[in-house]
Design an enzyme around this catalytic site. Structure first.
Site, PDB file in Angstrom:
ATOM      1  N   SER A 108       0.819  -1.220   0.000  1.00 27.75           N
ATOM      2  CA  SER A 108       0.000   0.000   0.000  1.00 27.75           C
ATOM      3  C   SER A 108       0.848   1.264   0.000  1.00 27.75           C
ATOM      4  CB  SER A 108      -0.966   0.002   1.189  1.00 27.75           C
ATOM      5  OG  SER A 108      -0.341   0.407   2.392  1.00 27.75           O
ATOM      6  N   PRO A 160      -1.450   3.772   3.686  1.00 27.60           N
ATOM      7  CA  PRO A 160      -2.608   3.826   2.789  1.00 27.60           C
ATOM      8  C   PRO A 160      -3.603   2.690   2.986  1.00 27.60           C
ATOM      9  CG  PRO A 160      -0.633   4.405   1.583  1.00 27.60           C
ATOM     10  CD  PRO A 160      -0.180   3.930   2.938  1.00 27.60           C
ATOM     11  N   TYR A 161      -3.137   1.512   3.362  1.00 24.25           N
ATOM     12  CA  TYR A 161      -4.064   0.413   3.622  1.00 24.25           C
ATOM     13  C   TYR A 161      -5.032   0.786   4.744  1.00 24.25           C
ATOM     14  CZ  TYR A 161      -5.783  -4.047   5.433  1.00 24.25           C
ATOM     15  OH  TYR A 161      -6.586  -5.060   5.909  1.00 24.25           O
ATOM     16  N   GLY A 162      -4.487   1.224   5.885  1.00 22.62           N
ATOM     17  CA  GLY A 162      -5.324   1.609   7.016  1.00 22.62           C
ATOM     18  C   GLY A 162      -6.206   2.805   6.696  1.00 22.62           C
ATOM     19  N   LYS A 203      -9.158   1.734   4.465  1.00 24.44           N
ATOM     20  CA  LYS A 203     -10.168   1.002   5.232  1.00 24.44           C
ATOM     21  C   LYS A 203     -10.983   1.959   6.116  1.00 24.44           C
ATOM     22  CE  LYS A 203     -10.015  -3.511   4.424  1.00 24.44           C
ATOM     23  NZ  LYS A 203     -11.207  -4.323   4.096  1.00 24.44           N
TER      24      LYS A 203
END
EC number: 5.1.3.5
Length: 263
Positions: free
Chosen positions: A12, A70-72, A75
């Site tokens: 990410s 970016p992943y967190g 989400k």
């Protein structure tokens, strides 16, 4: 139940737009489709990565969400969208924030088999098994200078069988016009070094370990407070022995050396 998403922290940070599109934008598409087809219940797969690096442990559902990768972030945006939509909807919503998932189906039907190009960004369990099978020369532990007991990251490892059970309980308890948000973890943190030792015992292989600098976007210590999910859903983790969970996963890996292509 909306599980589908890319889910690699390291990837990410390299391809953030891929993550915002795949997670955030596609969740919008799911919600729009649910409205069109009058689907009234949503169980959403979220992540502890939405919390970022909290000041206090353990993490409760009220811990501020300040994601650091970016992943967190993607989400959390998806969660916010769901919550905004649910305000004026009679949909039943459950958001489950997973901690670090390990293990495999004890019946041998399903296991972890990431695409080859994602192995480099993959989870520690997959890397351990790749090293044990000789697919890679050894295991790379990224970060040994964190402020933890042994210098490696602390994580809350949740067996996938317990995770499945949490979804069943969430579906049973979902109520129209209500939102439930729950951490899904064991409540106990384990270090990466502990994990590696458990993996060596589970596989019977003396895996070579290389200690490297930190990986971008990782945080030092993350473990859950599962009090709320126990109280509301009568759920608690049962498969909490690292070595046992890894042995089940290792059995699937040995039977399916090429993943699902082995069937």
């Amino acid at each position: 139940m909306h599980f589908a998403a890319v889910a690699y922290v390291g990837e990410s940070t390299l391809y953030p737009l891929k993550y915002y599109h795949n997670i955030t934008s596609n969740t919008l598409g799911v919600l729009e489709a649910m409205v069109r087809h009058k689907v009234k219940t949503l169980i959403y797969s979220s992540t502890c990565a939405t919390y970022g690096e909290p000041d206090k442990m353990p993490i409760t559902e009220d811990t501020p969400q300040v994601p650091i990768n970016p992943y967190g972030k993607a989400k959390k945006m998806a969660e916010d969208m769901i919550l905004d939509f649910s305000t004026n909807s009679d949909m039943a919503v459950m958001i489950l924030r997973y901690f670090n998932v390990i293990g495999s189906d004890p019946g041998g039907r399903l296991g972890e088999a990431p695409r080859p190009e994602l192995r480099e960004q993959g989870r520690i369990s997959g890397a351990c098994f790749d090293a044990a099978r000789g697919f890679i020369p050894g295991l790379q532990v990224k970060g040994t200078d964190y402020k933890t007991s042994d210098g490696t990251c602390i994580r809350d490892y949740i067996d996938v069988t317990d995770l499945v059970d949490a979804h069943v309980k969430a579906l049973e308890k979902a109520q129209p016009r209500k939102v439930g948000i729950y951490n899904v973890g064991t409540g106990k943190g384990r270090s990466v070094k502990e994990f590696v030792e458990a993996c060596k015992k589970a596989t019977g292989v003396e895996i070579k370990v290389d200690f490297l600098p930190r990986r971008p976007g990782d945080h030092a210590e993350v473990y859950s407070d599962p009090t709320k999910i126990l109280k509301d859903l009568n759920w608690t983790a049962r498969f909490t022995h690292l070595q046992d969970s890894l042995q089940v996963a290792w059995r699937w890996q040995k039977i399916h050396p090429h993943g699902y292509a082995s069937y």
